[in-house]
Design a protein around this motif. Structure first.
Motif, PDB file in Angstrom:
ATOM      1  N   GLY A   1       0.773  -1.230   0.000  1.00  0.00           N
ATOM      2  CA  GLY A   1       0.000   0.000   0.000  1.00  0.00           C
ATOM      3  C   GLY A   1       0.800   1.273   0.000  1.00  0.00           C
ATOM      4  O   GLY A   1       0.216   2.365  -0.033  1.00  0.00           O
ATOM      5  N   ARG A   2       2.118   1.182   0.017  1.00  0.00           N
ATOM      6  CA  ARG A   2       2.967   2.369  -0.012  1.00  0.00           C
ATOM      7  C   ARG A   2       3.605   2.532  -1.384  1.00  0.00           C
ATOM      8  O   ARG A   2       4.059   1.557  -1.983  1.00  0.00           O
ATOM      9  N   THR A   3       3.661   3.771  -1.856  1.00  0.00           N
ATOM     10  CA  THR A   3       4.380   4.101  -3.079  1.00  0.00           C
ATOM     11  C   THR A   3       5.711   4.711  -2.667  1.00  0.00           C
ATOM     12  O   THR A   3       5.752   5.717  -1.949  1.00  0.00           O
ATOM     13  N   LEU A   4       6.809   4.093  -3.108  1.00  0.00           N
ATOM     14  CA  LEU A   4       8.141   4.451  -2.629  1.00  0.00           C
ATOM     15  C   LEU A   4       9.042   4.857  -3.784  1.00  0.00           C
ATOM     16  O   LEU A   4       9.161   4.141  -4.777  1.00  0.00           O
ATOM     17  N   ALA A   5       9.688   6.024  -3.637  1.00  0.00           N
ATOM     18  CA  ALA A   5      10.733   6.471  -4.557  1.00  0.00           C
ATOM     19  C   ALA A   5      12.070   6.054  -3.972  1.00  0.00           C
ATOM     20  O   ALA A   5      12.341   6.268  -2.782  1.00  0.00           O
ATOM     21  N   LEU A   6      12.915   5.467  -4.824  1.00  0.00           N
ATOM     22  CA  LEU A   6      14.115   4.788  -4.345  1.00  0.00           C
ATOM     23  C   LEU A   6      15.388   5.335  -4.964  1.00  0.00           C
ATOM     24  O   LEU A   6      15.406   5.726  -6.132  1.00  0.00           O
ATOM     25  N   VAL A   7      16.451   5.325  -4.177  1.00  0.00           N
ATOM     26  CA  VAL A   7      17.826   5.487  -4.651  1.00  0.00           C
ATOM     27  C   VAL A   7      18.675   4.609  -3.750  1.00  0.00           C
ATOM     28  O   VAL A   7      18.356   4.427  -2.566  1.00  0.00           O
TER      29      VAL A   7
ATOM     30  N   THR B   1       5.240  14.424  -1.665  1.00  0.00           N
ATOM     31  CA  THR B   1       6.130  13.645  -0.808  1.00  0.00           C
ATOM     32  C   THR B   1       5.567  13.532   0.593  1.00  0.00           C
ATOM     33  O   THR B   1       5.203  14.545   1.211  1.00  0.00           O
ATOM     34  N   VAL B   2       5.506  12.300   1.120  1.00  0.00           N
ATOM     35  CA  VAL B   2       5.084  12.066   2.502  1.00  0.00           C
ATOM     36  C   VAL B   2       6.286  12.168   3.430  1.00  0.00           C
ATOM     37  O   VAL B   2       6.235  12.838   4.467  1.00  0.00           O
ATOM     38  N   GLY B   3       7.389  11.500   3.067  1.00  0.00           N
ATOM     39  CA  GLY B   3       8.594  11.557   3.888  1.00  0.00           C
ATOM     40  C   GLY B   3       9.381  10.276   3.786  1.00  0.00           C
ATOM     41  O   GLY B   3       8.996   9.326   3.095  1.00  0.00           O
ATOM     42  N   PRO B   4      10.543  10.206   4.467  1.00  0.00           N
ATOM     43  CA  PRO B   4      11.374   8.995   4.405  1.00  0.00           C
ATOM     44  C   PRO B   4      10.681   7.828   5.077  1.00  0.00           C
ATOM     45  O   PRO B   4       9.901   8.001   6.027  1.00  0.00           O
ATOM     46  N   HIS B   5      10.975   6.632   4.578  1.00  0.00           N
ATOM     47  CA  HIS B   5      10.364   5.415   5.117  1.00  0.00           C
ATOM     48  C   HIS B   5      11.471   4.462   5.539  1.00  0.00           C
ATOM     49  O   HIS B   5      12.289   4.043   4.720  1.00  0.00           O
ATOM     50  N   ASP B   6      11.502   4.111   6.829  1.00  0.00           N
ATOM     51  CA  ASP B   6      12.551   3.223   7.346  1.00  0.00           C
ATOM     52  C   ASP B   6      11.964   1.961   7.964  1.00  0.00           C
ATOM     53  O   ASP B   6      12.574   1.347   8.824  1.00  0.00           O
ATOM     54  N   PHE B   7      10.772   1.571   7.522  1.00  0.00           N
ATOM     55  CA  PHE B   7      10.124   0.353   7.998  1.00  0.00           C
ATOM     56  C   PHE B   7       9.997   0.361   9.524  1.00  0.00           C
ATOM     57  O   PHE B   7      10.363  -0.600  10.201  1.00  0.00           O
ATOM     58  N   GLY B   8       9.458   1.473  10.038  1.00  0.00           N
ATOM     59  CA  GLY B   8       9.223   1.584  11.474  1.00  0.00           C
ATOM     60  C   GLY B   8      10.485   1.568  12.303  1.00  0.00           C
ATOM     61  O   GLY B   8      10.466   1.140  13.468  1.00  0.00           O
TER      62      GLY B   8
ATOM     63  N   PRO C   1      14.472  -3.475  -5.600  1.00  0.00           N
ATOM     64  CA  PRO C   1      13.903  -4.567  -4.815  1.00  0.00           C
ATOM     65  C   PRO C   1      13.062  -5.475  -5.714  1.00  0.00           C
ATOM     66  O   PRO C   1      12.667  -5.086  -6.815  1.00  0.00           O
ATOM     67  N   LYS C   2      12.795  -6.675  -5.245  1.00  0.00           N
ATOM     68  CA  LYS C   2      11.986  -7.636  -5.990  1.00  0.00           C
ATOM     69  C   LYS C   2      10.808  -8.078  -5.121  1.00  0.00           C
ATOM     70  O   LYS C   2      10.999  -8.486  -3.975  1.00  0.00           O
ATOM     71  N   THR C   3       9.608  -8.024  -5.695  1.00  0.00           N
ATOM     72  CA  THR C   3       8.428  -8.522  -5.014  1.00  0.00           C
ATOM     73  C   THR C   3       8.136  -9.938  -5.491  1.00  0.00           C
ATOM     74  O   THR C   3       7.959 -10.165  -6.692  1.00  0.00           O
ATOM     75  N   CYS C   4       8.093 -10.883  -4.569  1.00  0.00           N
ATOM     76  CA  CYS C   4       7.770 -12.261  -4.926  1.00  0.00           C
ATOM     77  C   CYS C   4       6.285 -12.344  -5.267  1.00  0.00           C
ATOM     78  O   CYS C   4       5.435 -12.005  -4.430  1.00  0.00           O
ATOM     79  N   PRO C   5       5.926 -12.796  -6.465  1.00  0.00           N
ATOM     80  CA  PRO C   5       4.508 -12.834  -6.836  1.00  0.00           C
ATOM     81  C   PRO C   5       3.717 -13.910  -6.088  1.00  0.00           C
ATOM     82  O   PRO C   5       2.488 -13.857  -6.063  1.00  0.00           O
ATOM     83  N   THR C   6       4.414 -14.852  -5.474  1.00  0.00           N
ATOM     84  CA  THR C   6       3.735 -15.930  -4.748  1.00  0.00           C
ATOM     85  C   THR C   6       3.446 -15.550  -3.308  1.00  0.00           C
ATOM     86  O   THR C   6       2.334 -15.767  -2.807  1.00  0.00           O
ATOM     87  N   THR C   7       4.431 -14.969  -2.627  1.00  0.00           N
ATOM     88  CA  THR C   7       4.286 -14.657  -1.200  1.00  0.00           C
ATOM     89  C   THR C   7       3.939 -13.199  -0.933  1.00  0.00           C
ATOM     90  O   THR C   7       3.493 -12.868   0.166  1.00  0.00           O
ATOM     91  N   GLY C   8       4.195 -12.317  -1.903  1.00  0.00           N
ATOM     92  CA  GLY C   8       4.009 -10.887  -1.685  1.00  0.00           C
ATOM     93  C   GLY C   8       5.142 -10.249  -0.916  1.00  0.00           C
ATOM     94  O   GLY C   8       5.109  -9.042  -0.638  1.00  0.00           O
ATOM     95  N   GLU C   9       6.176 -11.020  -0.565  1.00  0.00           N
ATOM     96  CA  GLU C   9       7.312 -10.472   0.171  1.00  0.00           C
ATOM     97  C   GLU C   9       8.146  -9.559  -0.719  1.00  0.00           C
ATOM     98  O   GLU C   9       8.260  -9.787  -1.926  1.00  0.00           O
ATOM     99  N   LEU C  10       8.742  -8.559  -0.089  1.00  0.00           N
ATOM    100  CA  LEU C  10       9.662  -7.662  -0.777  1.00  0.00           C
ATOM    101  C   LEU C  10      11.079  -8.021  -0.354  1.00  0.00           C
ATOM    102  O   LEU C  10      11.429  -7.940   0.828  1.00  0.00           O
TER     103      LEU C  10
ATOM    104  N   ALA D   1       4.460  -9.420   3.309  1.00  0.00           N
ATOM    105  CA  ALA D   1       3.464  -8.854   2.404  1.00  0.00           C
ATOM    106  C   ALA D   1       2.757  -7.644   3.001  1.00  0.00           C
ATOM    107  O   ALA D   1       2.181  -6.828   2.266  1.00  0.00           O
ATOM    108  N   ASP D   2       2.795  -7.503   4.331  1.00  0.00           N
ATOM    109  CA  ASP D   2       2.181  -6.348   4.991  1.00  0.00           C
ATOM    110  C   ASP D   2       3.147  -5.191   5.167  1.00  0.00           C
ATOM    111  O   ASP D   2       2.784  -4.164   5.757  1.00  0.00           O
ATOM    112  N   GLY D   3       4.371  -5.349   4.684  1.00  0.00           N
ATOM    113  CA  GLY D   3       5.336  -4.262   4.754  1.00  0.00           C
ATOM    114  C   GLY D   3       6.186  -4.235   6.001  1.00  0.00           C
ATOM    115  O   GLY D   3       6.894  -3.252   6.243  1.00  0.00           O
ATOM    116  N   ASN D   4       6.154  -5.311   6.794  1.00  0.00           N
ATOM    117  CA  ASN D   4       6.976  -5.375   8.006  1.00  0.00           C
ATOM    118  C   ASN D   4       8.350  -5.949   7.670  1.00  0.00           C
ATOM    119  O   ASN D   4       8.444  -7.019   7.040  1.00  0.00           O
TER     120      ASN D   4
END
Length: 436
Positions: free
Chosen positions: A111-117, A135-142, A153-162, A182-185
């Protein structure tokens, strides 16, 4: 004074943020396409940078809805570097991962849209209404992410993991593997031991493995702060592929030597019994400096690497001898066998049949230059019908279009050409983000 090539022509930055609605279209936008086509790229706010890779990130987005081209907008990403002039290293040498350009890729996960470098944290963007691309702000996974994050990054189409990694320059660990559920944790972070700080731009994912690339483009402290890329070719470093089993993420990384080369971008990878098959855009070398500091130009071509887990060897095969870059597949086949892949080469897009070797081409015509093409599916069948979306610059008008092509009939005229109100500079990577 001569303008640097990365600041001239269609590499030159644009100076305005635009919003336009009800965009004119030649042809017909497919009714199945409802969502955003987004692409990121460097666009220095002061119209100057020491290298193409350094400019402030700018997102260019077109909103499509049920056969209409609803709007276009472009927005700088308001990183702390953009707003406050923050640096990755403060005056005491401390690393600030909220600084950076966020200029390389844009993805969606959980559910998050992320710009990456790859040098810092991602920055979250909103796609909501009149604030889309703000821009919302930096994201550091809590607070759990303590390294930079790759732009690939690669999203697994089977598990939804990043799956992703971060690499360090002056600080160890030089390579760290991460996995978010898959929930972004962020649930896994582990260091991968490598002998030196190398520029690890991309990696490979299969259903069962993660494959890292330890290649001989190394960090050079003497070039840090020079205003150019602080990396150089090192004949003494060697080249190898590191295989980690996904079901044992803290386990052994097995290393397999390959011929010296560099890879910015991977096309895809998949398991084949006791083998792992990788498709990559391979440079024979990169940034080798002569005694005068000059570097020779080399081009990437499509190669296949097949890792044999039983024998510990890698078979290396060149599949196409023509230069190309920006490889993409149907992302629903990430880590799985994919028959087709797409690359960009000059004024053309190519569709590669990875099974037969057949290549089809779309030529955009004189003076018309495409960027990377993202795949937008037409149905629920992974690897099935769909469209390729790319921004195309027209040198005659100095304007850009969003061009939509039928992926299964690449040589045919465009399905639709969405005419934009201005120019989209040459940039890096993006995605089709369908509404769900």
């Amino acid at each position: 004074m001569t303008t640097a090539p990365h600041l001239a022509g269609n590499y030159a930055p644009v100076t305005e943020e635009l919003t336009a609605t009800d965009l004119p279209v030649t042809g017909q936008v497919p009714a199945a396409l409802t969502g955003w086509y987004l692409r990121n790229g460097p666009n220095p706010q002061d119209a100057a940078s020491g290298h193409w890779f350094f400019g402030d990130g700018m997102i260019h987005g077109v909103r499509l809805e049920a056969g209409r081209a609803v709007s276009y907008r472009n927005r700088w990403i308001r990183t702390r570097t953009f707003t406050d002039g923050a640096s990755l290293r403060d005056e005491r040498g401390n690393l600030d991962l909220t600084a950076g350009s966020a200029n390389t890729h844009v993805i969606r996960h959980a559910g998050r849209t992320l710009a990456l470098v790859e040098s810092s944290y991602p920055y979250e963007l909103t796609l909501a209404g009149e604030h889309a691309l703000d821009t919302v702000g930096p994201h550091d996974f809590g607070g759990r992410l303590t390294t930079a994050m790759t732009a690939h990054p690669k999203t697994c189409p089977t598990t939804g993991e990043l799956h992703f990694f971060g690499y360090g320059m002056a600080d160890e660990p030089y390579l760290t593997y991460h996995r978010a559920d898959a929930d972004g944790n962020l649930v896994i972070s582990r260091a991968v031991e490598v002998p030196a700080a190398t520029m690890a731009h991309d990696f490979n994912l299969t259903a069962a493995h993660v494959v890292f690339m330890d290649l001989p483009v190394v960090f050079d402290r003497a070039l840090a702060g020079s205003g150019t890329m602080p990396y150089r070719w090192d004949d003494g470093h060697g080249a190898r592929l590191g295989v980690l089993r996904r079901d044992d993420p803290h386990g052994l990384v097995r290393w397999f030597p390959v011929d010296p080369c560099y890879v910015f971008h991977t096309l895809n990878a998949h398991d084949d019994g006791d083998r792992i098959v990788l498709h990559v855009m391979r440079y024979p070398e990169l940034w080798r400096r002569d005694e005068h500091g000059a570097t020779a130009k080399t081009d990437a071509t499509l190669w296949r690497w097949t890792i044999d887990l039983r024998t510990g060897t890698v078979r290396e095969e060149q599949l196409d001898d023509r230069p190309a870059e920006f490889p993409r597949v149907d992302d629903r086949l990430t880590g799985l066998p994919a028959r087709h892949g797409h690359t960009t080469a000059g004024g053309t897009l190519r569709r590669h049949d990875l099974r037969t070797g057949r290549v089809s081409t779309h030529d955009f015509g004189p003076g018309r230059t495409p960027g990377e093409a993202a795949f937008a599916p037409a149905d629920e069948v992974a690897g099935g019908a769909g469209w390729l979306l790319t921004y195309v610059h027209d040198a005659a008008t100095d304007r850009s279009d969003l061009v939509i092509l039928d992926a299964d009939d690449l040589a045919a005229p465009p399905v639709a050409t969405v005419h934009l109100p201005g120019r989209v500079p040459q940039g890096f990577h993006g995605n089709w983000l369908a509404d769900h």
